[in-house]
Design an enzyme around this catalytic site. Structure first.
Site, short mmCIF file in Angstrom:
data_model
loop_
_atom_site.label_atom_id
_atom_site.label_comp_id
_atom_site.label_asym_id
_atom_site.label_seq_id
_atom_site.Cartn_x
_atom_site.Cartn_y
_atom_site.Cartn_z
N VAL A 183 -5.78 -12.69 14.21
CA VAL A 183 -6.26 -13.39 13.13
C VAL A 183 -6.08 -14.80 13.34
CG1 VAL A 183 -6.49 -13.70 10.65
CG2 VAL A 183 -6.27 -11.25 11.60
N CYS A 184 -5.01 -15.11 13.59
CA CYS A 184 -4.73 -16.40 13.87
C CYS A 184 -5.56 -17.13 14.91
CB CYS A 184 -3.14 -16.94 14.05
SG CYS A 184 -2.06 -16.54 12.73
N ASP A 185 -5.49 -16.61 16.05
CA ASP A 185 -6.26 -16.80 17.13
C ASP A 185 -8.00 -17.32 16.80
OD1 ASP A 185 -6.72 -16.32 20.38
OD2 ASP A 185 -8.38 -16.07 19.30
N SER A 226 1.19 -17.25 13.82
CA SER A 226 1.35 -17.50 15.18
C SER A 226 0.16 -17.37 15.81
CB SER A 226 2.48 -16.45 15.67
OG SER A 226 2.39 -16.52 17.00
N THR A 278 -8.28 -20.06 14.41
CA THR A 278 -8.32 -21.34 15.13
C THR A 278 -9.45 -21.62 16.04
OG1 THR A 278 -5.72 -21.29 14.90
CG2 THR A 278 -6.69 -23.01 16.49
#
Length: 172
Positions: free
Chosen positions: A63-65, A58, A68
């Protein structure tokens, strides 16, 4: 559908992945995902460029933030022959809001929420959470998979340098 256990963990707890393991040298599996404008996007729509495909749980997680944003910062230097896709189960509206707030312009975010076809076909759908596991794939212009990294612990970051090096080499 194939179920693979013992492949990944979330904060140490084991999870089950649905779908086959994608391997280097294989033809990239097809998928249908949803763009931020609600239009469908398939593998056929994006083939012809070198693709870095990042599967993330998500965009609203730290971590995804970070992942990306990092791919976004590096993508501009790769040139027009490389396209970076980040695919999650987030709704397209949430992805568009996040991209606007984060200033993401070089990465295309796509949602697998409707059909989970990317998750199932690329072996990253987490059975217990109906989220995508963290993984990075690089696909050549010819549609062949040239790099694969399934992260064992989904809270860890991928090897950016390795994926970017393969993409840069393929872009020539």
């Amino acid at each position: 559908m194939i179920e693979r256990t013992g492949i990944i963990t979330f904060k140490g707890g084991p999870l089950t992945l649905i779908g086959p393991e994608v391997k280097v040298g294989e033809v990239a599996p097809d998928f249908t995902v949803t763009a931020n404008d609600l239009s469908p996007v398939t593998m056929g729509d994006v083939i012809g460029k070198v693709l870095i495909i990042a599967a993330v749980p998500s965009l609203d997680t730290p971590v995804c933030d970070m992942e990306t944003r990092r791919f976004n910062n590096k993508a501009a230097a790769l040139g027009d022959d490389v396209k970076v896709l980040t695919i999650s189960m987030d709704l397209p509206f949430a992805q568009a809001r996040w991209c606007g707030a984060a200033g993401i312009e070089a990465v295309q975010t796509l949602s697998d929420h409707a059909h989970a076809s990317f998750g199932e076909n690329w072996g990253v759908l987490i059975k217990e959470l109906r989220l995508l596991s963290r993984a990075v794939f690089v696909v050549g212009k010819n549609g062949k998979v040239e790099y694969v990294q399934y992260l064992k612990e989904i809270t860890e970051e991928p090897d950016y340098d390795a994926a970017l090096a393969v993409a840069k080499k393929l872009a020539g």
